[in-house]
Design an enzyme around this catalytic site. Structure first.
Site, PDB file in Angstrom:
ATOM      1  CD  GLU A  74      12.464   4.913   9.191  1.00  0.00           C
ATOM      2  OE1 GLU A  74      12.067   5.908   9.827  1.00  0.00           O
ATOM      3  OE2 GLU A  74      12.825   4.961   8.006  1.00  0.00           O
ATOM      4  CE  LYS A 118      -1.863   2.966   2.182  1.00  0.00           C
ATOM      5  NZ  LYS A 118      -1.891   4.474   1.992  1.00  0.00           N
ATOM      6  CB  CYS A 178      12.428   9.936   9.243  1.00  0.00           C
ATOM      7  SG  CYS A 178      13.087   8.605   8.245  1.00  0.00           S
ATOM      8  CD  GLU A 206       9.316  13.454  11.867  1.00  0.00           C
ATOM      9  OE1 GLU A 206      10.256  12.923  11.262  1.00  0.00           O
ATOM     10  OE2 GLU A 206       8.268  12.856  12.184  1.00  0.00           O
TER      11      GLU A 206
END
Length: 479
Positions: A248, A174, A282, A382
């Protein structure tokens, strides 16, 4: 450009609604794609389950399975320009990244895991039970759901797909709804390479499609890369169902610049890290701990270089920074910039959406804040955009604790001429990967993953083989 879903070796269109994939450099619709219904998710999982049970793939001679992965690598390499153009149009990253890094890294992973296919071994061990032979073997898990992010769509998919296939699993993929196009195109490559029908299936759509995959009883493992919030939900679902899961997730990577560091080298490496893919990484270095006596010099130089970088379409080879992936992401970045201003950080450059010829795209000027303090949200949360924060420090003994003062633990950077100091800090910082005196480089052989809220499990290297297999113990009586 493929826009249908790929299930059981066939291309299928929409039976429900559709959604748009947008070129982030222009705001224009690139393609309309099908939003998978529950029936299509079920069909994809059923196809993968049948393919696994038939053992056509898992039971293939290891050398033959390795050959298929090597052929996939060669076919993908031969179409690098095509895949890179499509990745750039769909995601926005400059061609220098898509053609020079993303596609070659995907090719490298196919080749690396092709090499592992013939080397996946168990062990024999002496037991304290008389007259038995004991050995282990590694076996594939079954149907694996691979849910991928929008920042490096092709590359991160192959980080998951290559070891999953190398170990004999079947998969349902996906891709992120913002960037599905290179994933669909890869199905052509895999079919041409000889991957049997049903082994790789692709369904497209938004969060509901991902939820249906996670909850499907025939899915044995979920591998997800994305936000920490979504990762928590997936882990919760997987825990209730006792499914294997690897995650992750987000990051807020510290970069520690020791008082004796080569400042120009540190600036170059940190800008490469912090602004790669417009900060949509990231592991991006986003909070810089700099000795107070050098912090102003560091901040002014970083701001001068960042402020001079050329924004533009990734298809323009002179562009240094491309757009953010979507209007939603651009608005999130701008919200954090306004938060930084309101909290009292010094805005040194940037701080606004690009205008003029770039006004229709999702471009944000690279932004640098100085005199940031530990409790500011721009130093803790973040942002996932081109926003950098400089935090002066006075006491080097506090560096590790300040670097660790975050929910995240994916990556960290240390810049120092003192190898003892650098390695001591590397041991103290809680991060899955630490780079010393270098920008963020990756290799298929090096384990990758996070600590704390940055995830669980590891990708790349032997660690990924472990994550996509189960250990079986076999006892044989010798009596």
């Amino acid at each position: 450009m493929r826009t249908e879903m790929f299930v059981d070796g066939k291309w299928i269109g929409a039976t429900g609604g559709t959604f748009a994939s947008v070129d982030p450099a222009t705001g224009e619709v690139l393609a309309e794609l099908p939003e998978a219904t529950e029936a299509e998710v079920n069909a994809a999982v059923d196809a993968a389950a049948r393919a696994f049970e038939s053992a056509e793939w898992a039971g293939m001679l290891p050398a033959a399975r390795a050959h298929v992965l090597l052929k996939a690598a060669d076919l993908l390499a031969a179409r690098t320009a095509e895949f890179a153009q499509l990745e750039t149009r769909d995601q926005g990253q400059p061609l220098a990244i898509s053609a020079g890094f993303s596609v070659p890294n995907a090719v490298e992973h196919f080749r690396y895991y092709a090499g592992w296919v013939t080397k996946i071994t168990g062990i024999t061990a002496p037991l304290s039970v008389p007259n038995v032979d004991y050995r282990t073997r590694r076996e594939p898990l079954g149907v694996c759901a691979l849910i991928t992010p929008w920042n490096f769509p092709l590359m991160i998919l192959v980080w998951k797909l290559a070891p999953a296939l190398a170990t004999g699993n079947t998969v349902v993929i996906k891709p992120a709804e913002q960037t599905p196009l290179t994933t669909l195109l890869l199905a052509e490559v895999l079919a041409e390479a000889g991957v049997p029908a049903g082994v790789v299936n692709i369904v497209t759509g938004g969060p509901e499609v991902g939820k249906a995959l996670v909850r499907h009883p025939k899915v044995a493992k979920i591998s997800f890369t994305g936000s920490t919030a979504v990762g928590r939900e997936i882990a919760s679902e997987a825990g209730r169902a006792l499914k294997k899961v690897s995650l992750e997730l987000g990051g807020k990577a510290p970069s520690i610049i020791d008082a004796d560091a080569d400042l120009d080298e540190a600036i170059e490496g940190n800008l490469m890290s912090g602004l790669l893919n417009s900060g949509q990484v990231c592991a991006a270095a986003t909070r810089f701990y700099v000795d107070r006596k050098r912090a102003d010099e560091f901040a002014s130089k970083v701001a001068a270089i960042a402020g001079s970088m050329k924004l533009g379409s990734g298809l323009d080879e002179t562009s240094q920074l491309g757009p953010l992936v979507s209007l939603e992401q651009l608005e999130q970045v701008d919200r954090y910039v306004q938060i930084g201003r309101s909290e009292g950080a010094d805005l040194l450059t940037g701080g606004s959406r690009a205008d003029g010829d770039l006004a229709n795209g999702f471009f944000y000027r690279p932004t640098v804040f100085g005199n940031v303090t530990q409790n500011m949200r721009i130093a803790r949360e973040e942002i996932f955009g081109p926003v950098l924060a400089v935090l002066p420090y006075d006491d080097a003994d506090d560096l590790a604790s300040r670097a660790n003062d975050t929910d995240y633990g994916l990556a960290a950077y240390i810049w120092s001429r003192d190898i003892g100091t650098a390695n001591r800090l590397a041991h103290q910082v809680k991060a899955g990967t630490v780079w010393i005196n270098m920008p963020p480089l990756l290799d298929a052989g090096a384990a990758w993953g996070g600590m704390k809220a940055s995830g669980m499990g590891r990708e790349m290297g032997w660690a990924a083989i472990e994550d996509f297999t189960e250990v079986k113990s076999i006892w044989t009586s010798l009596a």
